[in-house]
Design a protein around this motif. Sequence first.
Motif, mmCIF file in Angstrom:
data_model
loop_
_atom_site.group_PDB
_atom_site.id
_atom_site.type_symbol
_atom_site.label_atom_id
_atom_site.label_comp_id
_atom_site.label_asym_id
_atom_site.label_seq_id
_atom_site.Cartn_x
_atom_site.Cartn_y
_atom_site.Cartn_z
ATOM 1 N N PHE A 208 6.035 -6.199 -2.519
ATOM 2 C CA PHE A 208 6.648 -7.167 -1.606
ATOM 3 C C PHE A 208 5.881 -8.483 -1.645
ATOM 4 O O PHE A 208 6.474 -9.560 -1.765
ATOM 5 N N GLN A 209 4.560 -8.387 -1.532
ATOM 6 C CA GLN A 209 3.720 -9.586 -1.560
ATOM 7 C C GLN A 209 3.970 -10.386 -2.827
ATOM 8 O O GLN A 209 4.095 -11.619 -2.792
ATOM 9 N N ASN A 210 4.090 -9.717 -3.969
ATOM 10 C CA ASN A 210 4.221 -10.426 -5.239
ATOM 11 C C ASN A 210 5.589 -11.081 -5.402
ATOM 12 O O ASN A 210 5.672 -12.229 -5.837
ATOM 13 N N TRP A 211 6.675 -10.380 -5.039
ATOM 14 C CA TRP A 211 7.975 -11.049 -5.212
ATOM 15 C C TRP A 211 8.162 -12.150 -4.169
ATOM 16 O O TRP A 211 8.771 -13.192 -4.466
ATOM 17 N N ALA A 212 7.601 -11.938 -2.978
ATOM 18 C CA ALA A 212 7.694 -12.991 -1.968
ATOM 19 C C ALA A 212 6.915 -14.234 -2.399
ATOM 20 O O ALA A 212 7.346 -15.365 -2.143
ATOM 21 N N LEU A 213 5.776 -14.037 -3.060
ATOM 22 C CA LEU A 213 5.000 -15.179 -3.540
ATOM 23 C C LEU A 213 5.733 -15.941 -4.635
ATOM 24 O O LEU A 213 5.659 -17.174 -4.693
ATOM 25 N N ILE A 214 6.417 -15.227 -5.519
ATOM 26 C CA ILE A 214 7.201 -15.910 -6.557
ATOM 27 C C ILE A 214 8.241 -16.811 -5.910
ATOM 28 O O ILE A 214 8.388 -17.991 -6.265
ATOM 29 N N HIS A 215 8.971 -16.276 -4.940
ATOM 30 C CA HIS A 215 9.994 -17.071 -4.248
ATOM 31 C C HIS A 215 9.355 -18.208 -3.453
ATOM 32 O O HIS A 215 9.869 -19.331 -3.443
ATOM 33 N N ASP A 216 8.242 -17.914 -2.776
ATOM 34 C CA ASP A 216 7.559 -18.927 -1.975
ATOM 35 C C ASP A 216 7.069 -20.072 -2.853
ATOM 36 O O ASP A 216 7.187 -21.252 -2.478
ATOM 37 N N ASP A 217 6.534 -19.751 -4.024
ATOM 38 C CA ASP A 217 6.052 -20.796 -4.929
ATOM 39 C C ASP A 217 7.196 -21.687 -5.409
ATOM 40 O O ASP A 217 7.025 -22.898 -5.565
ATOM 41 N N ALA B 76 7.568 -25.588 -4.413
ATOM 42 C CA ALA B 76 7.241 -26.342 -5.633
ATOM 43 C C ALA B 76 5.741 -26.309 -5.910
ATOM 44 O O ALA B 76 5.135 -27.306 -6.299
ATOM 45 N N SER B 77 5.140 -25.136 -5.696
ATOM 46 C CA SER B 77 3.698 -24.986 -5.872
ATOM 47 C C SER B 77 3.306 -25.087 -7.342
ATOM 48 O O SER B 77 4.094 -24.754 -8.236
ATOM 49 N N GLU B 78 2.074 -25.491 -7.572
ATOM 50 C CA GLU B 78 1.553 -25.633 -8.928
ATOM 51 C C GLU B 78 0.814 -24.385 -9.400
ATOM 52 O O GLU B 78 0.890 -24.030 -10.578
ATOM 53 N N GLU B 79 0.069 -23.737 -8.501
ATOM 54 C CA GLU B 79 -0.818 -22.654 -8.916
ATOM 55 C C GLU B 79 -0.649 -21.432 -8.037
ATOM 56 O O GLU B 79 -0.235 -21.514 -6.883
ATOM 57 N N LEU C 55 14.418 -18.274 -14.366
ATOM 58 C CA LEU C 55 13.847 -17.011 -14.818
ATOM 59 C C LEU C 55 12.834 -16.463 -13.808
ATOM 60 O O LEU C 55 12.762 -15.247 -13.585
ATOM 61 N N ALA C 56 12.058 -17.342 -13.185
ATOM 62 C CA ALA C 56 11.089 -16.889 -12.187
ATOM 63 C C ALA C 56 11.807 -16.306 -10.970
ATOM 64 O O ALA C 56 11.394 -15.269 -10.434
#
Length: 332
Positions: free
Chosen positions: A76-85, A89-92, A107-108
């Motif tokens: 959950f943490q990982n897919w939420a971070l992908i969407h959050d980034d 418009a996060s860089e890192e 694709l992300a």
Amino acid sequence: MNPIDLRAQIQARMLEALPHPDQAVRAELAEYARMLRDYPERGGKMLRGMLLVYAGLAHGARLEQLLPVAAALELFQNWALIHDDIEDASEERRGRPALHRLYGMPLALNAGDALHARMWAMLIEARASYLVLDEFVRVVDLTAQGQHLEMSWMQTHRFDLTEQDYLLMCAQKAAYYTAVAPLRLGALSAGVEPPATYIEAGLNLGIGFQIVDDVLNLEGDPVKYGKEIAGDLWEGKRTLILLRWLSQASEPERIRAETLLRTPREAKHPEEVAWLHQRLRESGAVAYAQAEAERRLAAGLEALRPVLAELPDQEAAQTMLRLLESLVRREA
């Protein structure tokens, strides 16, 4: 169990649930597998999954019951971070370019959706109880509500916000899934009704965690922090630090700051971001936020101690207390 070994076991359980590039029948699907494994392979501290395991052990559950649920929470943490980034418009992320910077947004986004599905698959395969599944639904729903609040404030250029607005958003977006859900899921996985204290105490601890994250975004070590320093300013986020400073700033500085924060990221001038970054660091707003985080940490731990003292596995309960303290103070 040793936290380092537990972290490795949770990560291994996560990766077992994901496709491997070597098993792909086409080059495109090998890339798909690499994308799904990218954030999980970067690691992270696995604090939420570890907290869930220690909470479950403290309530009498077996490790094998807990590992798939902990791994699902980390997914959950990982897919939420992908969407959050993508949304920010996060860089890192974790010291490397965000997934959408490496592969493009479509694709992300698709990879995040796939990890979301794998999360539910892990829970189904583990024969998680209805109550555990219902708690995951609550986690996803509350996090989405909190994210909506934050994004809508930025989209509509809201600056008439109070600290209570921030605390409500923070409780939903970050605090529940960071501390409340791991505690409750540990108990539920053990077949035990979670103590009511877990909600209030967990919210205090989770809000403290997010406030510390806001502080580190301005003052953290870029290597240890793993994200873009001052990224919150580039993205225009309404943090407790920013709201405190705006409430005390002179009218010219407030107008200058609001003009900057209304400007889209790609049009912001680095000099203006640097100016606001410096003003926030020089003001008492950072110290104010840090003190609020410490206050909430103390309140959360004080509420939890008598409850945890009654649990059957005291070694796990005490490890959980230490983990919670390190989670907020970023010592783990």
